[in-house]
Design a protein around this motif. Structure first.
Motif, PDB file in Angstrom:
ATOM      1  N   UNK A   1       0.942  -1.115   0.313  1.00  0.00           N
ATOM      2  CA  UNK A   1       0.095   0.255   0.201  1.00  0.00           C
ATOM      3  C   UNK A   1       1.376   0.459   0.223  1.00  0.00           C
ATOM      4  N   UNK A   2       0.920   2.008  -0.791  1.00  0.00           N
ATOM      5  CA  UNK A   2       1.833   3.380  -1.218  1.00  0.00           C
ATOM      6  C   UNK A   2       0.628   4.102  -1.225  1.00  0.00           C
ATOM      7  N   UNK A   3       1.373   5.111  -0.267  1.00  0.00           N
ATOM      8  CA  UNK A   3       0.114   6.353  -0.742  1.00  0.00           C
ATOM      9  C   UNK A   3       0.233   7.962  -0.036  1.00  0.00           C
ATOM     10  N   UNK A   4      -0.231   8.706   0.604  1.00  0.00           N
ATOM     11  CA  UNK A   4       0.442   9.892   0.160  1.00  0.00           C
ATOM     12  C   UNK A   4      -0.738  10.290   1.939  1.00  0.00           C
ATOM     13  N   UNK A   5      -0.466  11.065   3.106  1.00  0.00           N
ATOM     14  CA  UNK A   5      -1.595  11.474   3.827  1.00  0.00           C
ATOM     15  C   UNK A   5      -1.130  13.364   3.852  1.00  0.00           C
ATOM     16  N   UNK A   6      -2.356  13.974   4.393  1.00  0.00           N
ATOM     17  CA  UNK A   6      -2.223  15.711   4.305  1.00  0.00           C
ATOM     18  C   UNK A   6      -2.829  15.973   4.958  1.00  0.00           C
ATOM     19  N   UNK A   7      -2.425  16.397   5.905  1.00  0.00           N
ATOM     20  CA  UNK A   7      -3.198  17.293   7.316  1.00  0.00           C
ATOM     21  C   UNK A   7      -3.466  18.537   6.776  1.00  0.00           C
ATOM     22  N   UNK A   8      -4.629  19.886   6.985  1.00  0.00           N
ATOM     23  CA  UNK A   8      -4.597  20.804   7.006  1.00  0.00           C
ATOM     24  C   UNK A   8      -4.728  21.515   8.340  1.00  0.00           C
ATOM     25  N   UNK A   9      -3.554  22.441   9.442  1.00  0.00           N
ATOM     26  CA  UNK A   9      -3.637  22.345  10.848  1.00  0.00           C
ATOM     27  C   UNK A   9      -4.099  23.977  10.852  1.00  0.00           C
ATOM     28  N   UNK A  10      -4.718  24.164  11.923  1.00  0.00           N
ATOM     29  CA  UNK A  10      -5.988  24.762  12.574  1.00  0.00           C
ATOM     30  C   UNK A  10      -5.203  26.640  12.323  1.00  0.00           C
ATOM     31  N   UNK A  11      -4.016  26.706  11.993  1.00  0.00           N
ATOM     32  CA  UNK A  11      -3.175  27.446  11.301  1.00  0.00           C
ATOM     33  C   UNK A  11      -3.089  28.041   9.919  1.00  0.00           C
ATOM     34  N   UNK A  12      -4.310  26.921   8.806  1.00  0.00           N
ATOM     35  CA  UNK A  12      -4.176  26.705   7.795  1.00  0.00           C
ATOM     36  C   UNK A  12      -3.070  26.242   6.612  1.00  0.00           C
ATOM     37  N   UNK A  13      -1.517  25.589   7.305  1.00  0.00           N
ATOM     38  CA  UNK A  13      -0.675  25.303   7.111  1.00  0.00           C
ATOM     39  C   UNK A  13      -0.662  24.089   6.075  1.00  0.00           C
ATOM     40  N   UNK A  14      -0.657  23.415   5.746  1.00  0.00           N
ATOM     41  CA  UNK A  14      -0.384  21.940   5.367  1.00  0.00           C
ATOM     42  C   UNK A  14       0.874  21.129   5.733  1.00  0.00           C
ATOM     43  N   UNK A  15       0.914  20.113   6.695  1.00  0.00           N
ATOM     44  CA  UNK A  15       1.549  19.105   6.444  1.00  0.00           C
ATOM     45  C   UNK A  15       1.110  17.313   6.139  1.00  0.00           C
ATOM     46  N   UNK A  16       2.338  16.779   5.906  1.00  0.00           N
ATOM     47  CA  UNK A  16       1.430  15.216   5.588  1.00  0.00           C
ATOM     48  C   UNK A  16       3.462  15.046   5.155  1.00  0.00           C
TER      49      UNK A  16
END
Length: 57
Positions: free
Chosen positions: A11-26
């Motif tokens: 299984x290969x993929x990505x995970x993305x998050x949007x933080x409370x200050x609207x910056x992205x990480x993952x």
């Protein structure tokens, strides 16, 4: 597929998050699922998840 009763799924993929200050990480995920067949269903018997640091080694 290794045999009629065993297989490994990558299984290969990505995970993305949007933080409370609207910056992205993952990050990227790469997981091996080791499956064995019992009667008419496949069961996960082991997983091998890699972190990004481990993958780069």
């Amino acid at each position: 597929m290794i045999s009629e009763k065993e297989t490994i799924v990558l299984v290969h993929g990505g995970i993305g998050y949007v933080r409370n200050d609207f910056t992205e990480s993952g990050g990227e995920i790469s997981i091996k699922l080791f499956l064995e067949r019992e009667e008419d269903r496949w069961n996960i018997v082991k997983t091998d998840e890699y972190t990004l640091a481990e993958y780069k080694e």
